[in-house]
Write a protein that holds these residues in place. Sequence first.
Motif, mmCIF file in Angstrom:
data_model
loop_
_atom_site.group_PDB
_atom_site.id
_atom_site.type_symbol
_atom_site.label_atom_id
_atom_site.label_comp_id
_atom_site.label_asym_id
_atom_site.label_seq_id
_atom_site.Cartn_x
_atom_site.Cartn_y
_atom_site.Cartn_z
ATOM 1 N N LEU A 105 -20.671 98.248 25.180
ATOM 2 C CA LEU A 105 -20.487 97.709 26.524
ATOM 3 C C LEU A 105 -19.163 97.635 27.065
ATOM 4 O O LEU A 105 -18.598 96.536 26.454
ATOM 5 N N VAL A 106 -18.650 98.562 27.871
ATOM 6 C CA VAL A 106 -17.204 98.365 28.278
ATOM 7 C C VAL A 106 -17.206 97.661 29.793
ATOM 8 O O VAL A 106 -17.861 98.426 30.691
ATOM 9 N N LEU A 107 -16.803 96.396 29.816
ATOM 10 C CA LEU A 107 -16.901 95.807 31.099
ATOM 11 C C LEU A 107 -15.653 95.889 32.199
ATOM 12 O O LEU A 107 -14.672 96.213 31.657
ATOM 13 N N ASN A 108 -16.145 96.084 33.405
ATOM 14 C CA ASN A 108 -15.116 96.059 34.380
ATOM 15 C C ASN A 108 -14.022 94.968 34.195
ATOM 16 O O ASN A 108 -14.605 93.795 33.912
ATOM 17 N N SER A 109 -12.801 95.192 34.097
ATOM 18 C CA SER A 109 -11.808 93.942 33.925
ATOM 19 C C SER A 109 -11.967 92.778 34.729
ATOM 20 O O SER A 109 -11.449 91.702 34.560
ATOM 21 N N LYS A 110 -12.861 92.803 35.766
ATOM 22 C CA LYS A 110 -12.740 91.732 36.873
ATOM 23 C C LYS A 110 -13.571 90.882 35.978
ATOM 24 O O LYS A 110 -13.552 89.486 36.590
ATOM 25 N N ILE A 144 -33.446 94.998 28.198
ATOM 26 C CA ILE A 144 -32.738 93.707 28.253
ATOM 27 C C ILE A 144 -32.644 93.229 29.622
ATOM 28 O O ILE A 144 -32.826 91.799 29.718
ATOM 29 N N ASN A 145 -32.720 93.854 30.684
ATOM 30 C CA ASN A 145 -32.803 93.215 32.080
ATOM 31 C C ASN A 145 -33.431 94.311 33.164
ATOM 32 O O ASN A 145 -32.540 95.371 33.250
ATOM 33 N N GLU A 146 -34.501 94.294 33.486
ATOM 34 C CA GLU A 146 -35.266 95.374 34.426
ATOM 35 C C GLU A 146 -34.582 95.680 35.640
ATOM 36 O O GLU A 146 -34.649 96.555 36.221
ATOM 37 N N SER A 147 -33.667 94.609 35.986
ATOM 38 C CA SER A 147 -33.047 94.816 37.379
ATOM 39 C C SER A 147 -31.722 95.906 37.310
ATOM 40 O O SER A 147 -30.877 96.160 38.287
ATOM 41 N N ILE A 148 -31.196 95.961 35.998
ATOM 42 C CA ILE A 148 -30.167 96.961 35.712
ATOM 43 C C ILE A 148 -30.059 98.377 36.425
ATOM 44 O O ILE A 148 -31.461 98.998 36.561
ATOM 45 N N VAL A 149 -29.314 98.521 37.214
ATOM 46 C CA VAL A 149 -29.289 99.896 37.949
ATOM 47 C C VAL A 149 -28.268 100.953 37.183
ATOM 48 O O VAL A 149 -27.111 101.019 37.146
ATOM 49 N N PRO A 150 -29.209 102.126 36.414
ATOM 50 C CA PRO A 150 -28.266 102.834 35.641
ATOM 51 C C PRO A 150 -27.682 104.133 36.790
ATOM 52 O O PRO A 150 -28.173 104.293 37.582
ATOM 53 N N VAL A 151 -26.313 104.090 36.353
ATOM 54 C CA VAL A 151 -25.650 105.098 37.074
ATOM 55 C C VAL A 151 -25.083 106.040 36.025
ATOM 56 O O VAL A 151 -24.622 106.113 35.247
ATOM 57 N N MET A 152 -25.552 107.684 36.689
ATOM 58 C CA MET A 152 -25.266 108.581 35.496
ATOM 59 C C MET A 152 -23.860 109.029 35.583
ATOM 60 O O MET A 152 -23.248 109.110 36.687
ATOM 61 N N ILE A 153 -23.377 108.976 34.455
ATOM 62 C CA ILE A 153 -21.894 109.270 34.433
ATOM 63 C C ILE A 153 -21.851 110.352 33.347
ATOM 64 O O ILE A 153 -22.604 110.166 32.312
ATOM 65 N N ARG A 154 -20.842 111.377 33.428
ATOM 66 C CA ARG A 154 -20.914 112.289 32.252
ATOM 67 C C ARG A 154 -19.240 112.565 32.112
ATOM 68 O O ARG A 154 -18.281 111.909 32.800
ATOM 69 N N GLY A 155 -18.864 113.330 31.040
ATOM 70 C CA GLY A 155 -17.420 113.467 31.106
ATOM 71 C C GLY A 155 -16.965 112.986 29.796
ATOM 72 O O GLY A 155 -17.648 112.294 29.096
ATOM 73 N N ILE A 161 -14.355 105.705 31.220
ATOM 74 C CA ILE A 161 -13.897 104.502 31.355
ATOM 75 C C ILE A 161 -13.213 104.433 33.025
ATOM 76 O O ILE A 161 -13.286 103.418 33.405
ATOM 77 N N GLU A 162 -12.513 105.458 33.351
ATOM 78 C CA GLU A 162 -12.038 105.586 34.600
ATOM 79 C C GLU A 162 -12.839 105.394 35.688
ATOM 80 O O GLU A 162 -12.794 104.816 36.853
ATOM 81 N N LYS A 163 -14.359 105.711 35.561
ATOM 82 C CA LYS A 163 -15.235 105.865 36.481
ATOM 83 C C LYS A 163 -15.766 104.348 36.767
ATOM 84 O O LYS A 163 -16.368 104.035 37.811
ATOM 85 N N ILE A 164 -15.517 103.443 35.695
ATOM 86 C CA ILE A 164 -15.770 101.824 35.973
ATOM 87 C C ILE A 164 -15.076 101.672 37.381
ATOM 88 O O ILE A 164 -15.651 100.843 38.133
#
Length: 312
Positions: A105-110, A144-155, A161-164
């Motif tokens: 899991l790569v987190l947003n640096s915020k 893990i958490n049913e409220s998570i919103v998956p966002v489709m990313i490819r590439g 990582i940039e798309k974060i």
Amino acid sequence: MKLIVGTRGSDLALAQTDSIIDMILDKFPDLEIEKKIIKTKGDKILDRSLDKIGDKGIFVEEIERELLDGSIDFAVHSLKDMPTKIGSGLKLTRTPLRQDPRDVLVLNSKYKISSDKVMQWLRTSEGLKIGTGSKRRIAQLKKINESIVPVMIRGNIGTRIEKIYKEDLDAIVIAAAGINRLGISGISAYHFSYDEMVPACGQGALAVEVRSEDEYINGILDSLADDQACMEVEAERAFLETINGGCHVPVGAIVNESDDGYYLRGMYGNENCESIVYGQIRFEVGIESARQAGIDLAKVLIEKLKEEEKYE
């Protein structure tokens, strides 16, 4: 003697191919090896998730055609991209040393969260937007958490990582092996345990593909094999083959060693990612026992998922 190796053109694919080239030249320094970059269907279509554009073959078909017609002598793939049935006239050599199979899991640096607090944050936060194009990862994140919103990313990994930041995501999930092979640093990365997220079958391993009858090249590439990796991927791919899973259903498996032997842990879910089941099986050292463990565990989880869906 000069050999030509076929590969996709991403930074990761080239790094993987270079690692195989280095292993070959370490053993056979008189060889010359040239890379040929081949664009696949999976590289050309980046605006749709994998299950919408085909199955595992979308990253290998064009490369296999060039292997069969003799334009290249061997090919390097990510093993998790390979169908369980290899095309006529082709084969995979024995598996080289495997990289770290875990998901990251790569987190947003915020977010400034220590590693021991990441799972608590993931379980308790509402509506986290997490990028991934994998049904396996989506199903397990939802567990893990049913409220998570998956966002489709490819590439490629750098693009994801940039798309974060470009898409204001809270995090993305990618493979540890890719991060390691590219030497990426300076990111906030949490490595999931196998209890938290079961990896894709064969994740972290490389597949080296050759023409079946080319004994000379087969011999060169088989010399790179790692016995442990060979046993692990035999179990995991037998599981995948028996499940008959590809990009359309969430499925994963991983072998890990414990004090009392080897265990194959697997997960399997339905196409809409709403039901997911887990299981594990112990097996003895050896290719045949590893393969049988994969078959047996798959049969158990197929029945387990049927039962789960029956009572929903």
